[in-house]
Design a protein around this motif. Structure first.
Motif, PDB file in Angstrom:
ATOM      1  N   VAL A  47       0.843  -1.207   0.000  1.00  0.00           N
ATOM      2  CA  VAL A  47       0.000   0.000   0.000  1.00  0.00           C
ATOM      3  C   VAL A  47       0.872   1.248   0.000  1.00  0.00           C
ATOM      4  CG1 VAL A  47      -1.926   1.170   1.123  1.00  0.00           C
ATOM      5  CG2 VAL A  47      -1.616  -1.290   1.442  1.00  0.00           C
ATOM      6  N   SER A  48       0.542   2.166  -0.888  1.00  0.00           N
ATOM      7  CA  SER A  48       1.244   3.444  -0.943  1.00  0.00           C
ATOM      8  C   SER A  48       0.253   4.575  -0.688  1.00  0.00           C
ATOM      9  CB  SER A  48       1.892   3.638  -2.315  1.00  0.00           C
ATOM     10  OG  SER A  48       2.714   4.784  -2.328  1.00  0.00           O
ATOM     11  N   PRO A  49       0.656   5.590   0.093  1.00  0.00           N
ATOM     12  CA  PRO A  49      -0.261   6.700   0.354  1.00  0.00           C
ATOM     13  C   PRO A  49      -0.385   7.616  -0.861  1.00  0.00           C
ATOM     14  CG  PRO A  49       1.883   7.167   1.311  1.00  0.00           C
ATOM     15  CD  PRO A  49       1.953   5.775   0.766  1.00  0.00           C
ATOM     16  N   ARG A  50      -1.512   8.286  -0.945  1.00  0.00           N
ATOM     17  CA  ARG A  50      -1.765   9.276  -1.986  1.00  0.00           C
ATOM     18  C   ARG A  50      -1.962  10.648  -1.350  1.00  0.00           C
ATOM     19  NH1 ARG A  50      -3.539   7.483  -6.985  1.00  0.00           N
ATOM     20  NH2 ARG A  50      -4.690   9.437  -7.169  1.00  0.00           N
ATOM     21  N   GLU A  51      -1.803  11.678  -2.143  1.00  0.00           N
ATOM     22  CA  GLU A  51      -2.000  13.038  -1.637  1.00  0.00           C
ATOM     23  C   GLU A  51      -3.462  13.447  -1.676  1.00  0.00           C
ATOM     24  OE1 GLU A  51       0.607  15.720  -3.598  1.00  0.00           O
ATOM     25  OE2 GLU A  51       2.434  14.802  -2.796  1.00  0.00           O
ATOM     26  N   ASP A  52      -4.300  12.672  -2.398  1.00  0.00           N
ATOM     27  CA  ASP A  52      -5.735  12.941  -2.415  1.00  0.00           C
ATOM     28  C   ASP A  52      -6.449  11.857  -1.624  1.00  0.00           C
ATOM     29  OD1 ASP A  52      -5.653  10.711  -4.040  1.00  0.00           O
ATOM     30  OD2 ASP A  52      -6.017  11.797  -5.910  1.00  0.00           O
ATOM     31  N   ASP A  53      -7.774  11.763  -1.764  1.00  0.00           N
ATOM     32  CA  ASP A  53      -8.535  10.788  -0.973  1.00  0.00           C
ATOM     33  C   ASP A  53      -9.036   9.625  -1.816  1.00  0.00           C
ATOM     34  OD1 ASP A  53     -10.525  12.128  -2.405  1.00  0.00           O
ATOM     35  OD2 ASP A  53     -11.972  11.963  -0.773  1.00  0.00           O
ATOM     36  N   LEU A  54      -8.400   9.395  -2.963  1.00  0.00           N
ATOM     37  CA  LEU A  54      -8.774   8.286  -3.830  1.00  0.00           C
ATOM     38  C   LEU A  54      -8.155   6.991  -3.301  1.00  0.00           C
ATOM     39  CD1 LEU A  54     -10.143   7.399  -6.535  1.00  0.00           C
ATOM     40  CD2 LEU A  54      -7.903   7.754  -7.614  1.00  0.00           C
ATOM     41  N   VAL A  55      -8.965   5.935  -3.244  1.00  0.00           N
ATOM     42  CA  VAL A  55      -8.482   4.605  -2.878  1.00  0.00           C
ATOM     43  C   VAL A  55      -8.619   3.707  -4.105  1.00  0.00           C
ATOM     44  CG1 VAL A  55      -8.788   2.601  -1.378  1.00  0.00           C
ATOM     45  CG2 VAL A  55      -9.152   4.908  -0.461  1.00  0.00           C
ATOM     46  N   ARG A  56      -7.482   3.182  -4.565  1.00  0.00           N
ATOM     47  CA  ARG A  56      -7.487   2.292  -5.723  1.00  0.00           C
ATOM     48  C   ARG A  56      -7.020   0.908  -5.264  1.00  0.00           C
ATOM     49  NH1 ARG A  56      -4.240   5.042 -10.624  1.00  0.00           N
ATOM     50  NH2 ARG A  56      -2.573   5.105  -9.053  1.00  0.00           N
ATOM     51  N   SER A  63      -9.278 -12.746 -11.082  1.00  0.00           N
ATOM     52  CA  SER A  63     -10.714 -12.925 -10.856  1.00  0.00           C
ATOM     53  C   SER A  63     -11.278 -11.850  -9.927  1.00  0.00           C
ATOM     54  CB  SER A  63     -11.007 -14.313 -10.287  1.00  0.00           C
ATOM     55  OG  SER A  63     -10.407 -14.484  -9.012  1.00  0.00           O
ATOM     56  N   TYR A  64     -10.388 -11.054  -9.322  1.00  0.00           N
ATOM     57  CA  TYR A  64     -10.830  -9.936  -8.485  1.00  0.00           C
ATOM     58  C   TYR A  64     -10.551  -8.637  -9.231  1.00  0.00           C
ATOM     59  CZ  TYR A  64     -11.141 -13.381  -4.802  1.00  0.00           C
ATOM     60  OH  TYR A  64     -11.479 -14.483  -4.068  1.00  0.00           O
ATOM     61  N   PRO A  65     -11.583  -8.004  -9.785  1.00  0.00           N
ATOM     62  CA  PRO A  65     -11.368  -6.843 -10.649  1.00  0.00           C
ATOM     63  C   PRO A  65     -10.887  -5.616  -9.881  1.00  0.00           C
ATOM     64  CG  PRO A  65     -13.714  -7.202 -10.280  1.00  0.00           C
ATOM     65  CD  PRO A  65     -13.004  -8.382  -9.683  1.00  0.00           C
ATOM     66  N   ASP A  66     -10.148  -4.763 -10.582  1.00  0.00           N
ATOM     67  CA  ASP A  66      -9.721  -3.486 -10.015  1.00  0.00           C
ATOM     68  C   ASP A  66     -10.938  -2.632  -9.666  1.00  0.00           C
ATOM     69  OD1 ASP A  66      -7.308  -4.496 -10.801  1.00  0.00           O
ATOM     70  OD2 ASP A  66      -6.722  -2.778 -12.021  1.00  0.00           O
ATOM     71  N   ALA A  67     -10.748  -1.743  -8.716  1.00  0.00           N
ATOM     72  CA  ALA A  67     -11.826  -0.822  -8.355  1.00  0.00           C
ATOM     73  C   ALA A  67     -11.214   0.407  -7.696  1.00  0.00           C
ATOM     74  CB  ALA A  67     -12.825  -1.486  -7.407  1.00  0.00           C
ATOM     75  N   GLU A  68     -12.012   1.451  -7.553  1.00  0.00           N
ATOM     76  CA  GLU A  68     -11.563   2.651  -6.862  1.00  0.00           C
ATOM     77  C   GLU A  68     -12.763   3.404  -6.296  1.00  0.00           C
ATOM     78  OE1 GLU A  68     -11.119   6.090 -10.220  1.00  0.00           O
ATOM     79  OE2 GLU A  68      -9.543   4.545 -10.239  1.00  0.00           O
ATOM     80  N   PHE A  69     -12.505   4.193  -5.274  1.00  0.00           N
ATOM     81  CA  PHE A  69     -13.548   5.056  -4.701  1.00  0.00           C
ATOM     82  C   PHE A  69     -12.875   6.220  -3.989  1.00  0.00           C
ATOM     83  CE2 PHE A  69     -12.439   1.993  -1.426  1.00  0.00           C
ATOM     84  CZ  PHE A  69     -12.409   2.733  -0.253  1.00  0.00           C
ATOM     85  N   ARG A  70     -13.630   7.303  -3.837  1.00  0.00           N
ATOM     86  CA  ARG A  70     -13.155   8.460  -3.083  1.00  0.00           C
ATOM     87  C   ARG A  70     -13.823   8.475  -1.714  1.00  0.00           C
ATOM     88  NH1 ARG A  70      -9.910  11.994  -5.421  1.00  0.00           N
ATOM     89  NH2 ARG A  70      -9.693  11.903  -7.703  1.00  0.00           N
ATOM     90  N   ILE A  71     -13.018   8.676  -0.680  1.00  0.00           N
ATOM     91  CA  ILE A  71     -13.559   8.711   0.679  1.00  0.00           C
ATOM     92  C   ILE A  71     -14.593   9.817   0.802  1.00  0.00           C
ATOM     93  CG2 ILE A  71     -12.986   8.991   3.116  1.00  0.00           C
ATOM     94  CD1 ILE A  71     -10.149   7.975   2.427  1.00  0.00           C
ATOM     95  N   SER A  72     -14.312  10.971   0.216  1.00  0.00           N
ATOM     96  CA  SER A  72     -15.210  12.127   0.342  1.00  0.00           C
ATOM     97  C   SER A  72     -16.533  11.935  -0.381  1.00  0.00           C
ATOM     98  CB  SER A  72     -14.522  13.396  -0.173  1.00  0.00           C
ATOM     99  OG  SER A  72     -14.098  13.212  -1.523  1.00  0.00           O
ATOM    100  N   ALA A  73     -16.637  10.915  -1.255  1.00  0.00           N
ATOM    101  CA  ALA A  73     -17.916  10.636  -1.904  1.00  0.00           C
ATOM    102  C   ALA A  73     -18.894   9.984  -0.931  1.00  0.00           C
ATOM    103  CB  ALA A  73     -17.705   9.728  -3.116  1.00  0.00           C
ATOM    104  N   TYR A  74     -18.386   9.494   0.194  1.00  0.00           N
ATOM    105  CA  TYR A  74     -19.208   8.813   1.195  1.00  0.00           C
ATOM    106  C   TYR A  74     -19.290   9.588   2.508  1.00  0.00           C
ATOM    107  CZ  TYR A  74     -18.716   4.871  -1.979  1.00  0.00           C
ATOM    108  OH  TYR A  74     -18.753   4.061  -3.089  1.00  0.00           O
ATOM    109  N   LEU A  75     -18.188  10.219   2.877  1.00  0.00           N
ATOM    110  CA  LEU A  75     -18.114  10.927   4.152  1.00  0.00           C
ATOM    111  C   LEU A  75     -17.405  12.255   3.963  1.00  0.00           C
ATOM    112  CD1 LEU A  75     -16.868   7.980   6.399  1.00  0.00           C
ATOM    113  CD2 LEU A  75     -19.089   9.091   6.614  1.00  0.00           C
ATOM    114  N   PRO A  76     -17.767  13.261   4.770  1.00  0.00           N
ATOM    115  CA  PRO A  76     -16.967  14.488   4.763  1.00  0.00           C
ATOM    116  C   PRO A  76     -15.517  14.132   5.076  1.00  0.00           C
ATOM    117  CG  PRO A  76     -18.969  14.792   6.041  1.00  0.00           C
ATOM    118  CD  PRO A  76     -18.876  13.324   5.726  1.00  0.00           C
ATOM    119  N   HIS A  77     -14.604  14.617   4.291  1.00  0.00           N
ATOM    120  CA  HIS A  77     -13.210  14.188   4.430  1.00  0.00           C
ATOM    121  C   HIS A  77     -12.535  14.926   5.582  1.00  0.00           C
ATOM    122  CE1 HIS A  77      -9.832  11.951   3.184  1.00  0.00           C
ATOM    123  NE2 HIS A  77      -9.131  12.964   2.710  1.00  0.00           N
TER     124      HIS A  77
END
Length: 414
Positions: A47-56, A63-77
């Motif tokens: 795991v490497s940290p990012r400067e934004d709130d995107l989780v990839r 058989s396990y597909p890639d995915a991503e989401f933004r924390i702020s799309a669910y909760l106030p960051h």
């Protein structure tokens, strides 16, 4: 593989094991105890940290597909007061979250979301985004809790990258509540086992409140044989409804006993198990149907979970094997009070119990599929594995391993 996908960057490596519960199934969310050991299969993240709130997320297994989401799309960051457990439940029951889960049901990204969102909801500090590459060899939907291992490995990364100062109890509670995101309403027993297990030992864990109890060396000359039944039980799919129905029966049982006998000292369901015998009998007498069946199993299992530790310490492994058989009988399909086994698993347990070198066997995990565990004499291990393989079953002998951890940290300087 991580560098090829995301670039050569600072990172942490975290891992979480599968788990085996020797005794104390279906009860930790009712305040019962468990007797846990970690398996030597693990879920490992780079795991490497990012400067934004995107989780990839990505997985070496295609058989396990890639995915991503933004924390702020669910909760106030960050910047908002931490959510209580009740507020977290309200959040999970909100229309947007229910719709998101329905749209992604069965996707492994939801277990990563479980940890990231619950840990974000627990702090007013904005958590960093992450790039994650995962790999693991814990059998999936086999009762060894590969899904909870995803949650715990994610949580270890969140804590390490954001330098969160949490007690073991806080870490375990947040992991348990986080996994409610996928729709189940279980306890934190699996997460506690993964966090607290010690190599070569069985760890007694208590709940409500969470407490690490005695740590007892696993006996030399014995092993736990894990046998894959070939039937999967996916919590993100149909098994969840049955799992939650049993919890509803537990809650109904406690409420009914309290209504009939308000004088009894009952804070949690487990308190029923340790009442004087005459009070236990009258408490069960006021219950009917599946509620009475689940309550009967739960009371007996709470008592077995406490007795298990004494049997281990006293070296009475024959009695422990018999106790495992008794516990599984409570789960038999069409016969047991809890009834979360399957025909195939019941037959597999019967076959194992009749095999020389096996002291006892039982379903492992929440049930409705998955693995069987058997307490065996170490000397019989190789022959048993060969015989099971000839019958089409995958199996392995397990010795207790270490719990979850940060394996490695690579800083900006390398």
């Amino acid at each position: 593989a991580f560098a090829a996908k995301y670039g050569d960057r600072p990172c942490v490596i975290t891992s979480s094991p599968g788990r085996i519960n020797l005794m104390g199934r279906h009860i930790e969310h009712r305040g019962g105890s468990t007797n846990m050991m970690a398996t030597n299969q693990r879920m490992t993240f780079v795991v490497s940290p990012r400067e934004d709130d995107l989780v990839r997320i990505a997985n070496l297994d295609p058989s396990y597909p890639d995915a991503e989401f933004r924390i702020s799309a669910y909760l106030p960051h960050g910047g908002k007061a931490p959510m209580t457990t009740t507020e977290w439940l309200d959040f999970l029951d909100s229309v947007p979250i229910r719709a998101d889960l329905e749209a992604t049901r069965g996707h492994w990204v939801n277990y990563v979301k479980s940890a990231v969102l619950r840990f974000q909801a627990s702090t007013d500090m904005p958590l960093c985004g992450m790039d994650i590459l995962a790999s693991g060899d814990i059998p999936v939907a086999a009762g060894l809790s590969s899904s909870s291992a995803l949650v715990v490995a994610t949580a270890e990364a969140v804590v390490a990258l954001n330098e969160l100062n949490l007690s073991t109890r806080e870490f375990v509670d947040l992991c348990g509540e986080g996994e409610w995101y996928v729709g189940s309403r279980g306890g934190a027993g699996d997460h506690a086992a993964m966090k607290c297990s010690k190599a070569g030992c069985v760890t007694h864990l208590k709940f409500k409140p969470f407490e690490i109890g005695e740590v007892v060396p696993f006996p030399k000359g014995y092993a736990v044989l894990v046998v894959e039944s070939g039937e999967q039980a996916k919590k993100s799919e149909g098994a969840r409804e049955t799992f939650n129905a049993r919890i509803a029966d537990y809650e109904a049982a406690l409420a009914e006993v309290k209504r009939h006998y308000p004088e009894l000292p009952l804070a949690y369901f487990r308190d029923l198990a340790f009442l004087p015998e005459k009070d236990r009998i009258k408490a069960l007498a006021c219950l009917t149907g599946s509620v009475k069946g689940v309550a009967t199993f739960g009371i007996n299992e709470c008592r077995r979970a406490e007795d298990c530790l004494d049997l281990l310490k006293n070296g009475d492994f024959t009695a422990l094997g018999e106790m495992m058989k008794e516990s599984h009988d409570g789960d038999r399909l069409g016969q047991g009070e809890y009834e979360c086994s399957t025909r195939k698993i019941d037959a597999l347990c019967d076959t194992l119990n009749a095999t020389p070198g096996v002291l006892g066997s039982q379903l492992v995990g929440a049930g409705l599929g998955g693995c069987v565990i058997a307490l065996i004499r170490q000397e019989a291990s190789d022959d048993l594995v060969k015989k099971l393989s000839a019958s089409g079953y995958r199996s392995f002998a397990c010795q207790p391993s270490d719990g979850s951890r940060v394996e490695f940290i690579r800083s900006c300087e390398g």
